[in-house]
Motif scaffolding. Sequence first.
Motif, mmCIF file in Angstrom:
data_model
loop_
_atom_site.group_PDB
_atom_site.id
_atom_site.type_symbol
_atom_site.label_atom_id
_atom_site.label_comp_id
_atom_site.label_asym_id
_atom_site.label_seq_id
_atom_site.Cartn_x
_atom_site.Cartn_y
_atom_site.Cartn_z
ATOM 1 N N CYS A 27 0.943 -1.007 -0.005
ATOM 2 C CA CYS A 27 0.048 -0.084 0.018
ATOM 3 C C CYS A 27 0.921 1.104 -0.080
ATOM 4 O O CYS A 27 1.603 1.469 0.990
ATOM 5 C CB CYS A 27 -0.906 -0.005 1.137
ATOM 6 N N ALA A 29 1.458 4.870 0.253
ATOM 7 C CA ALA A 29 0.613 6.209 0.617
ATOM 8 C C ALA A 29 1.480 7.675 0.079
ATOM 9 O O ALA A 29 2.518 7.596 0.108
ATOM 10 C CB ALA A 29 0.584 6.361 2.092
ATOM 11 N N PRO A 37 -4.476 12.968 2.103
ATOM 12 C CA PRO A 37 -3.799 11.733 1.699
ATOM 13 C C PRO A 37 -4.440 10.773 0.973
ATOM 14 O O PRO A 37 -5.584 10.704 0.499
ATOM 15 C CB PRO A 37 -3.622 11.023 3.222
ATOM 16 N N ARG A 38 -3.383 10.068 0.131
ATOM 17 C CA ARG A 38 -3.919 8.857 -0.660
ATOM 18 C C ARG A 38 -3.268 7.723 -0.548
ATOM 19 O O ARG A 38 -2.065 7.640 -0.187
ATOM 20 C CB ARG A 38 -3.846 9.232 -2.221
ATOM 21 N N VAL A 39 -3.887 6.560 -0.849
ATOM 22 C CA VAL A 39 -3.395 5.323 -0.734
ATOM 23 C C VAL A 39 -3.636 4.418 -1.748
ATOM 24 O O VAL A 39 -4.800 4.494 -2.212
ATOM 25 C CB VAL A 39 -3.655 4.584 0.750
#
Length: 154
Positions: A27, A29, A37-39
């Motif tokens: 994952c 991030a 935030p993005r994952v």
Amino acid sequence: MAEPHDGTALLQDAVAQELLASRQSACLAYTWMDGTPRVVPVWFHWDGDVLTFGSPVRAPKLRALAVNPQVAVTIEDATTWPYKALLIRGDASVEMLDHVSPQYEASARRYLGDDEGEKWVSGLRSVPMARITLRPATVHLLDFVTRFPSALSA
């Protein structure tokens, strides 16, 4: 007991090595352009020094990484107890390629097996790709036997 912050030495631990050789996806991030935030799940390749990920050259994450290269990666096995998780942070670099990287090919073979990995990659050989490289700066490891999240061991 929580593992103290010790740079990257934990990458040599048997649990870390198991996760780095596994078929678990990572994952990734990162911070999006608006600061949120993005994952994203990604295949990865570990060469003993750096993690690499393949990406289409038009993937939005590449723009965001150019602005803020700080990333975090988690590779975990939560299929059976005790769970295991490797947490890595550092700065990512992006290299645009005219082809699939050897690291992406290696990850496809690891995840899909030799034959299916080759079939997958053969359809991408003429497609430009980006190679994202992460040199770990800090590493934490959880095995829920001897290493617990800090909130549980405080």
